[in-house]
Design a protein around this motif. Sequence first.
Motif, PDB file in Angstrom:
ATOM      1  N   HIS A 254       4.564  10.743   3.416  1.00  0.00           N
ATOM      2  CA  HIS A 254       5.417   9.751   4.069  1.00  0.00           C
ATOM      3  C   HIS A 254       6.662  10.466   4.578  1.00  0.00           C
ATOM      4  O   HIS A 254       7.083  11.473   3.994  1.00  0.00           O
ATOM      5  CB  HIS A 254       5.803   8.645   3.083  1.00  0.00           C
ATOM      6  CG  HIS A 254       6.284   7.386   3.738  1.00  0.00           C
ATOM      7  ND1 HIS A 254       7.546   7.276   4.281  1.00  0.00           N
ATOM      8  CD2 HIS A 254       5.681   6.192   3.937  1.00  0.00           C
ATOM      9  CE1 HIS A 254       7.694   6.063   4.794  1.00  0.00           C
ATOM     10  NE2 HIS A 254       6.578   5.380   4.594  1.00  0.00           N
ATOM     11  N   ALA A 260       6.238   7.110  -0.710  1.00  0.00           N
ATOM     12  CA  ALA A 260       4.840   7.314  -1.108  1.00  0.00           C
ATOM     13  C   ALA A 260       4.674   7.539  -2.607  1.00  0.00           C
ATOM     14  O   ALA A 260       3.544   7.684  -3.079  1.00  0.00           O
ATOM     15  CB  ALA A 260       4.237   8.486  -0.346  1.00  0.00           C
ATOM     16  N   ALA A 275      -1.845   3.197   4.018  1.00  0.00           N
ATOM     17  CA  ALA A 275      -1.042   3.864   5.052  1.00  0.00           C
ATOM     18  C   ALA A 275      -1.892   4.201   6.282  1.00  0.00           C
ATOM     19  O   ALA A 275      -2.736   3.418   6.681  1.00  0.00           O
ATOM     20  CB  ALA A 275      -0.341   5.085   4.476  1.00  0.00           C
ATOM     21  N   LYS A 287       0.600   8.424  11.050  1.00  0.00           N
ATOM     22  CA  LYS A 287       1.055   8.607   9.668  1.00  0.00           C
ATOM     23  C   LYS A 287      -0.128   9.025   8.811  1.00  0.00           C
ATOM     24  O   LYS A 287      -1.246   8.546   9.031  1.00  0.00           O
ATOM     25  CB  LYS A 287       1.660   7.305   9.131  1.00  0.00           C
ATOM     26  CG  LYS A 287       2.880   6.827   9.894  1.00  0.00           C
ATOM     27  CD  LYS A 287       3.255   5.397   9.526  1.00  0.00           C
ATOM     28  CE  LYS A 287       3.629   5.254   8.083  1.00  0.00           C
ATOM     29  NZ  LYS A 287       4.038   3.865   7.747  1.00  0.00           N
TER      30      LYS A 287
END
Length: 331
Positions: A254, A260, A275, A287
């Motif tokens: 992240h 995260a 995610a 991401k």
Amino acid sequence: MIQYFKYIPITFILGFIVDAVVGDPRNIPHPVQLIGRLITFLEKRLLVKEDSDDKKYKKGMLLTFLVVLSTAFWGIFILYCAFLVDKEVGLIVMTVMSWQSIAAKSLCQAAMDVHEPLKDGNIEGARTAVSMIVGRDTALLDKDGITRAAVETVAENTNDGVICPMFYLAIGGPVLAFIYKAVSTMDSMIGYKNDKYMFFGRSAAKLDDIFAFVPARISAVLMMAAAFLLELTDKAHYSFKDSVRIFKRDRFNHASPNSAQCESVCAGALGLRLAGPAVYFGEMHSKPYIGDEKRKIEADDIVRACRLMYITALFPVIVYSIIEVIRIYVV
């Protein structure tokens, strides 16, 4: 105000209990709403599109400073006045402030607002509900995407909305907890890495990273312990071993050094892949994924994520209660 520090343990415990029972009544204004209005007020007067990047950054620092200072001032002032009236009044006000700094039940309620229409097959209703709790664009999310977004929100906010304020409640009482809430609110409102807020919101985003750094890692450890307990009663949907494995592997997947931490534990514990690419303000952002898709995500995973959150939150309450009992009756 000497009583303030004496009452921190009991108001910490009472605040959590009141939140678990009452939550945040939707017809009563919440202090965070006032903080949000202050941020909006200052943003309208400080953020100028034509300013240089350096000037935007400095004005963002000024906004951050003013919001934190205002929150600290009003928190101390309100409690000072309460304790002037009577120590019992001070205790009550501290309890109310502690309650309103924790967002466990409201987080669960918001997630269940997504779960209920999903279970009824009302995708549009679920999409509308999830749009209220996530920053990404939700118009194109299908059933799995909506469910994933809700689970991610519960996982990430286990730290941001529950453990982090509890951490600051424990070490500094409700004033420090509300300073954290102010920082977190600024980050959620102006901490975006887009053209508008890249420089203006940088101070708020960095300060939020600093405030959440230690609690995020505590949250992850507590969530692993919660996964261990839940696995004892539901081996089909919780895995302590995988919560540890995915945490070790994906906890930095992240842009934020903290976001995260819990999300990776939750993904591993539930056997889900979370995610990945998402659309923000009309633009697709690439991401990394968090977790492995060991099974297909389903609406009830929202409920399972909420259970994980609540068990995680119970650990510090139990530990603090034991410490307080020992302090009162043994030491």
